[in-house]
Motif scaffolding. Structure first.
Motif, PDB file in Angstrom:
ATOM      1  N   ARG A   1      35.990  25.191 -33.394  1.00 24.35           N
ATOM      2  CA  ARG A   1      35.739  26.631 -33.326  1.00 24.35           C
ATOM      3  C   ARG A   1      35.786  27.153 -31.885  1.00 24.35           C
ATOM      4  N   LEU A   2      35.417  26.308 -30.944  1.00 27.21           N
ATOM      5  CA  LEU A   2      35.456  26.662 -29.531  1.00 27.21           C
ATOM      6  C   LEU A   2      36.319  25.655 -28.788  1.00 27.21           C
ATOM      7  N   THR A   3      36.743  26.033 -27.579  1.00 26.65           N
ATOM      8  CA  THR A   3      37.580  25.139 -26.771  1.00 26.65           C
ATOM      9  C   THR A   3      37.176  25.242 -25.307  1.00 26.65           C
ATOM     10  N   ILE A   4      37.336  24.142 -24.587  1.00 21.01           N
ATOM     11  CA  ILE A   4      37.095  24.127 -23.143  1.00 21.01           C
ATOM     12  C   ILE A   4      38.353  24.637 -22.447  1.00 21.01           C
ATOM     13  N   LEU A   5      38.175  25.590 -21.540  1.00 18.21           N
ATOM     14  CA  LEU A   5      39.307  26.147 -20.805  1.00 18.21           C
ATOM     15  C   LEU A   5      39.605  25.310 -19.567  1.00 18.21           C
TER      16      LEU A   5
ATOM     17  N   VAL B   1      34.157  27.911 -21.449  1.00 20.61           N
ATOM     18  CA  VAL B   1      34.400  27.745 -22.872  1.00 20.61           C
ATOM     19  C   VAL B   1      34.663  29.101 -23.520  1.00 20.61           C
ATOM     20  N   ALA B   2      35.504  29.078 -24.562  1.00 20.71           N
ATOM     21  CA  ALA B   2      35.847  30.301 -25.283  1.00 20.71           C
ATOM     22  C   ALA B   2      36.233  29.942 -26.708  1.00 20.71           C
ATOM     23  N   SER B   3      36.437  30.951 -27.515  1.00 15.65           N
ATOM     24  CA  SER B   3      36.915  30.748 -28.875  1.00 15.65           C
ATOM     25  C   SER B   3      38.322  30.136 -28.847  1.00 15.65           C
TER      26      SER B   3
ATOM     27  N   ALA C   1      34.245  37.106 -28.285  1.00 16.37           N
ATOM     28  CA  ALA C   1      33.838  38.263 -27.485  1.00 16.37           C
ATOM     29  C   ALA C   1      33.890  37.995 -25.987  1.00 16.37           C
ATOM     30  N   GLY C   2      34.462  36.861 -25.568  1.00 11.18           N
ATOM     31  CA  GLY C   2      34.541  36.614 -24.141  1.00 11.18           C
ATOM     32  C   GLY C   2      34.544  35.139 -23.800  1.00 11.18           C
ATOM     33  N   ILE C   3      34.229  34.853 -22.535  1.00 17.89           N
ATOM     34  CA  ILE C   3      34.196  33.497 -21.983  1.00 17.89           C
ATOM     35  C   ILE C   3      32.806  33.236 -21.433  1.00 17.89           C
ATOM     36  N   SER C   4      32.389  31.973 -21.464  1.00 20.51           N
ATOM     37  CA  SER C   4      31.108  31.625 -20.843  1.00 20.51           C
ATOM     38  C   SER C   4      31.257  30.350 -20.024  1.00 20.51           C
ATOM     39  N   PHE C   5      30.195  30.028 -19.308  1.00 18.57           N
ATOM     40  CA  PHE C   5      30.133  28.840 -18.459  1.00 18.57           C
ATOM     41  C   PHE C   5      28.826  28.137 -18.811  1.00 18.57           C
TER      42      PHE C   5
ATOM     43  N   ALA D   1      25.724  22.190 -25.013  1.00 23.84           N
ATOM     44  CA  ALA D   1      25.314  23.413 -25.704  1.00 23.84           C
ATOM     45  C   ALA D   1      26.346  23.887 -26.717  1.00 23.84           C
ATOM     46  N   VAL D   2      27.592  23.430 -26.556  1.00 26.90           N
ATOM     47  CA  VAL D   2      28.666  23.880 -27.452  1.00 26.90           C
ATOM     48  C   VAL D   2      29.379  22.713 -28.128  1.00 26.90           C
TER      49      VAL D   2
END
Length: 306
Positions: A253-257, A168-170, A235-239, A244-245
């Motif tokens: 505001r966020l998107t699944i990559l 996930v990322a912005s 500020a980056g990407i997370s897993f 949680a998101v």
């Protein structure tokens, strides 16, 4: 026979250590030794073999464990049978992962407080191995955790729900909207990840290692709120678990990559110890969780309910 000596026996048997049991129970090691000797005198048998610094249950000690657990169960039952089940009171100790306590439980806890205003609820978080120990050592009444499907003979599982784990990322991230992004490309980006030892982080590490790649996050933390804040600031990407998101995904505001990598799925699961007496507040909490999250089709359901 005092209940505190029975509790001490069970803790020593679990930890196989007088000193560690003393530390967890808040006693001196000498007090634990005295309690065990007192219990052995009352039972007329040796419960532990003491060889050097190591201890081991004797055959009679191992045979006494189910009786000791039944004694504590009966004592708890005696303490609660005169209470008004329609108005639960007392304590409820919930073990859980921090991400679940932040993202899933708040609304359920609020509803539980409305239903049971006299109950004092405490939340205990930790890594998965620590949470499992909390159940075994009766440090929590129920455990709501995230992991692969997990079962132990001494557990009763009342619900489980699949939880996808996603990159996930912005929405403003340069990779947002791309399809089948190579994992190698993801690993070149700044990564904010949960700490090592978390089940889904471990699975990701195995996938990365199988491809002879390396992963170097700029941030590691057990607090998913901090990670989400980083993502919202692009500020980056997370897993992370999707739950949680989810609210930020819904808000755009966020998107699944879309990443070219095997899908990892964990399960949120609610369990308690099979020998646990189900207090009215436990029953109310379990019922509420079943209503809000739902049981798994292969779960046997609560046992020995009031």
């Amino acid at each position: 026979m005092e209940l505190r000596t029975v509790r001490t026996f069970l803790r020593v048997a679990e930890l196989q250590s007088f000193s560690r049991a003393a530390q967890q129970l808040g006693y001196s090691q000498a007090a634990v030794t005295v309690q065990i000797k007192q219990l052995e005198q009352e039972l007329g048998t040796q419960l532990f073999e003491r060889i050097g610094k190591r201890i081991k249950l004797t055959e009679n000690g191992a045979r006494f464990i189910p009786h000791a657990m039944e004694l504590l169960k009966v004592a708890q039952k005696a303490q609660t049978f005169i209470s008004d089940d329609s108005k639960p009171s007392g304590q409820l100790r919930i073990g859980t992962a921090e991400s679940l306590s932040i993202s899933v439980l708040p609304q359920i806890l609020l509803e539980f407080h409305t239903l049971c205003p006299a109950v004092e609820t405490s939340i205990h978080t930790g890594l998965i191995s620590e949470l499992f120990d909390m159940v075994r050592q009766n440090d929590v009444d129920v455990l709501f955790f995230l992991d692969k499907k997990t079962d132990f003979p001494e557990w009763v599982k009342v619900l489980e729900r699949p939880e996808p784990i996603v990159f996930v990322a912005s929405c403003g991230h340069p990779l947002a909207g791309e399809q089948n992004i190579p994992l190698e490309k993801i690993l070149t980006q700044p990564l904010a990840l949960t700490e090592k030892g978390v089940s889904y982080r471990y699975d990701l590490e195995q996938i990365v290692a199988a491809r002879n790649l390396e992963m170097h996050p700029f941030l590691e933390t057990g607090n998913t709120d901090i990670i989400v804040h980083m993502l919202l600031e692009n500020a980056g990407i997370s897993f992370l678990p999707q739950y949680a998101v989810q609210k930020h995904l819904d808000a755009g505001r966020l998107t699944i990559l879309s990443v070219d990598s095997p899908q990892i799925q964990m399960w949120s699961q609610l369990v308690y110890h099979r020998n646990k007496w189900i207090t009215p507040q436990m029953q109310q909490w379990i019922d509420l969780m079943l209503q809000r999250i739902g049981p798994a089709s292969d779960c046997p359901g609560p046992q020995n309910m009031l």
